[in-house]
Scaffold this motif. Structure first.
Motif, short mmCIF file in Angstrom:
data_model
loop_
_atom_site.label_atom_id
_atom_site.label_comp_id
_atom_site.label_asym_id
_atom_site.label_seq_id
_atom_site.Cartn_x
_atom_site.Cartn_y
_atom_site.Cartn_z
N PRO A 164 122.08 20.27 63.27
CA PRO A 164 121.97 20.13 61.81
C PRO A 164 121.44 21.41 61.17
CG PRO A 164 120.08 19.11 62.87
CD PRO A 164 120.98 19.59 63.99
N LEU A 165 121.94 21.72 59.99
CA LEU A 165 121.55 22.94 59.28
C LEU A 165 120.06 22.94 58.95
CD1 LEU A 165 122.40 25.60 58.02
CD2 LEU A 165 123.06 24.35 55.95
N GLU A 166 119.50 21.74 58.82
CA GLU A 166 118.08 21.63 58.48
C GLU A 166 117.18 22.34 59.49
OE1 GLU A 166 120.32 19.10 56.05
OE2 GLU A 166 120.32 19.22 58.25
N VAL A 167 117.63 22.41 60.74
CA VAL A 167 116.84 23.12 61.76
C VAL A 167 116.75 24.60 61.43
CG1 VAL A 167 116.77 23.80 64.19
CG2 VAL A 167 117.38 21.45 63.58
N GLN A 168 117.87 25.19 61.02
CA GLN A 168 117.88 26.60 60.63
C GLN A 168 117.03 26.83 59.38
OE1 GLN A 168 119.53 29.54 62.03
NE2 GLN A 168 119.36 28.13 63.76
N ILE A 169 117.07 25.89 58.46
CA ILE A 169 116.28 26.02 57.23
C ILE A 169 114.79 25.97 57.55
CG2 ILE A 169 115.75 24.96 54.99
CD1 ILE A 169 118.70 24.03 54.92
N LEU A 170 114.39 25.09 58.46
CA LEU A 170 112.98 25.03 58.88
C LEU A 170 112.56 26.37 59.50
CD1 LEU A 170 112.72 21.45 60.46
CD2 LEU A 170 111.53 22.28 58.41
N LYS A 171 113.44 26.95 60.31
CA LYS A 171 113.13 28.26 60.91
C LYS A 171 113.02 29.33 59.84
CE LYS A 171 115.22 27.48 65.48
NZ LYS A 171 116.24 27.95 66.45
N MET A 172 113.90 29.28 58.84
CA MET A 172 113.82 30.23 57.74
C MET A 172 112.48 30.11 57.02
SD MET A 172 117.59 30.16 55.93
CE MET A 172 117.23 31.47 54.77
N GLU A 173 112.06 28.89 56.78
CA GLU A 173 110.80 28.66 56.08
C GLU A 173 109.62 29.24 56.86
OE1 GLU A 173 111.01 24.45 55.59
OE2 GLU A 173 112.06 24.57 53.66
N LYS A 174 109.65 29.09 58.19
CA LYS A 174 108.59 29.64 59.04
C LYS A 174 108.60 31.17 58.97
CE LYS A 174 108.23 25.93 62.49
NZ LYS A 174 108.41 25.58 63.93
N LYS A 175 109.80 31.74 58.99
CA LYS A 175 109.93 33.20 58.96
C LYS A 175 109.51 33.76 57.60
CE LYS A 175 113.54 33.23 62.49
NZ LYS A 175 114.98 33.46 62.81
N ILE A 176 109.82 33.05 56.54
CA ILE A 176 109.39 33.48 55.21
C ILE A 176 107.87 33.43 55.11
CG2 ILE A 176 109.39 32.85 52.76
CD1 ILE A 176 112.31 31.88 53.20
N LYS A 177 107.28 32.37 55.62
CA LYS A 177 105.82 32.25 55.64
C LYS A 177 105.19 33.38 56.44
CE LYS A 177 102.09 28.94 56.54
NZ LYS A 177 101.76 27.58 57.06
N ALA A 178 105.90 33.83 57.49
CA ALA A 178 105.39 34.91 58.34
C ALA A 178 105.60 36.29 57.73
CB ALA A 178 106.06 34.84 59.71
N GLY A 179 106.41 36.37 56.66
CA GLY A 179 106.58 37.65 55.98
C GLY A 179 108.00 38.09 55.70
N ALA A 180 109.00 37.34 56.16
CA ALA A 180 110.39 37.75 55.95
C ALA A 180 110.77 37.68 54.47
CB ALA A 180 111.33 36.86 56.76
N LYS A 181 111.39 38.76 54.01
CA LYS A 181 111.83 38.82 52.62
C LYS A 181 113.35 38.78 52.50
CE LYS A 181 107.67 39.45 50.80
NZ LYS A 181 106.87 39.31 52.05
N PHE A 182 114.05 39.10 53.59
CA PHE A 182 115.51 39.04 53.56
C PHE A 182 116.02 38.52 54.90
CE2 PHE A 182 114.82 43.17 55.49
CZ PHE A 182 115.86 43.35 56.39
N PHE A 183 117.22 37.96 54.86
CA PHE A 183 117.87 37.43 56.05
C PHE A 183 119.27 37.99 56.15
CE2 PHE A 183 114.52 34.42 55.38
CZ PHE A 183 114.18 33.95 56.64
N GLN A 184 119.66 38.34 57.36
CA GLN A 184 121.04 38.70 57.66
C GLN A 184 121.60 37.57 58.52
OE1 GLN A 184 120.21 42.53 59.45
NE2 GLN A 184 120.73 43.62 57.58
N THR A 185 122.78 37.07 58.15
CA THR A 185 123.31 35.90 58.83
C THR A 185 124.21 36.25 60.01
OG1 THR A 185 125.45 35.55 57.71
CG2 THR A 185 123.45 34.87 56.50
N GLN A 186 124.40 35.25 60.86
CA GLN A 186 125.44 35.34 61.88
C GLN A 186 126.78 35.50 61.14
OE1 GLN A 186 126.84 36.11 64.59
NE2 GLN A 186 125.97 34.61 66.02
N ALA A 187 127.78 36.03 61.80
CA ALA A 187 129.06 36.29 61.14
C ALA A 187 129.66 35.02 60.56
CB ALA A 187 130.03 36.92 62.13
N ILE A 188 130.19 35.15 59.35
CA ILE A 188 130.82 34.04 58.63
C ILE A 188 132.28 34.40 58.38
CG2 ILE A 188 130.76 32.61 56.56
CD1 ILE A 188 128.30 32.30 58.25
N PHE A 189 133.16 33.41 58.57
CA PHE A 189 134.58 33.64 58.34
C PHE A 189 135.20 32.62 57.38
CE2 PHE A 189 133.71 35.66 62.39
CZ PHE A 189 134.41 36.85 62.31
N ASP A 190 134.45 31.58 57.01
CA ASP A 190 134.99 30.59 56.09
C ASP A 190 134.03 30.39 54.92
OD1 ASP A 190 133.72 27.46 56.84
OD2 ASP A 190 133.25 29.21 58.07
#
Length: 311
Positions: A164-190
């Protein structure tokens, strides 16, 4: 302030490109490719022993690219260094005035060219971000005061196509709390994957650069679909690559080798065209704050992708 940070915070469409250090000390090709995109991108990611393959270090390559007039993004994984080495590497980056850092946990050594190497994983990506924040605050991880502190624009990675995408969102939230200001995604084609991801992450205070990998051939697309988690290349995209080779004009008297080369080039050019079209659509629909182009060993094609995207 870093060029990348300034661009993203001012609402510009950010563009970064990935460059892998050479397996050796011959930087001629890398420097040539860097010169081709100088002034056209906001940052250049330098991979850190990508896929657990031994190469020149990310830090040394960042310094080379900075000296060539580009803005490097230091990649830092937790696979090969303990917390002492990670802190030392980050302080060294600060000394060289490298302003951007992307934190990664790192692929396991068993997938690389030294499968017998012992992985470290003292810190994961969240731990690396937290460590960078501490150093930026003027102390090391155990509270010792630093004589001079680095300054970084911190980033991390995310996989938009995940269930589920919610798992990735939880990880993003943890990374933002740790200091992340930008994210680069895995390759997208659609486009639908990016639409869903944008909708479900609109509450997060961060910038997102969509990952772009130009396809070189049908086999590459099939391999990624079968073996790379989080990547999905739609069948219609694969068919375009296939059709490009089938529709190439073959001059009279062409040898089998020449025909093979013509078809291979047609596939590459179609992959560049597809990437350019996709970047345009992402930008026009406001589905990301920028793009991260990963040419995977074909960095010389990045300018053509930028041209196709109108960047």
């Amino acid at each position: 302030m870093s060029l990348l940070r300034k661009a993203l915070e001012n609402g510009e469409f950010g563009v970064t490109a990935e460059m892998a250090p050479p397996k050796g000390i011959d930087f001629k090709h890398l420097i040539e490719c860097a010169g081709m995109i100088k002034g056209r991108v906001h940052g250049v990611n330098v991979t850190d022993f990508q896929s657990a393959v031994m190469r020149t270090t990310s830090l040394a390559t960042c310094k080379v690219l900075k000296d060539e007039g580009l803005e490097p993004v230091l990649q830092m994984t937790g696979r090969d260094r303990n917390r002492i080495a990670i802190q030392g590497e980050l302080l060294s980056a600060g000394l060289f005035e490298i302003k951007n850092m992307l934190a990664l946990t790192g692929d396991h050594t068993v997938v690389g060219d030294h499968p017998g190497a012992k992985p470290v994983y003292d810190l994961d990506s969240v731990g690396i971000l937290q460590t960078a924040e501490m150093l930026m605050g003027g102390s090391d991880m155990v509270g010792n005061e630093l004589k001079g502190k680095p300054e970084f624009y911190l980033g991390a990675c995310v996989t938009p196509r995940y269930a589920p995408l919610e798992v990735q969102i939880l990880k993003m939230e943890k990374k933002i709390k740790a200091g992340a200001k930008f994210f680069q995604t895995q390759a997208i084609f659609d486009i639908d994957t990016m639409k869903e991801f944008r909708e479900k992450t609109k509450h997060l205070d961060c910038k997102v650069l969509a990952g772009i990998i130009p396809l070189k051939n049908v086999g590459m697309a099939r391999f990624m679909n079968a073996n790379v988690p989080g990547i999905y290349v739609p069948e219609e995209v694969i068919e375009r690559i296939k059709a490009a080779a089938n529709n190439v004009e073959i001059p009279d008297g062409a040898t089998e080798k020449e025909i093979k080369k013509l078809k291979a080039n047609a596939r590459v050019q179609e992959g560049i065209k597809i990437s350019g079209e996709f970047i345009k659509q992402l930008r026009e629909e406001g589905l990301c704050d920028g793009v991260h182009i990963m040419a995977i060993g074909a960095e010389e094609n990045v300018p053509a992708i930028l041209d196709a995207a109108g960047l």
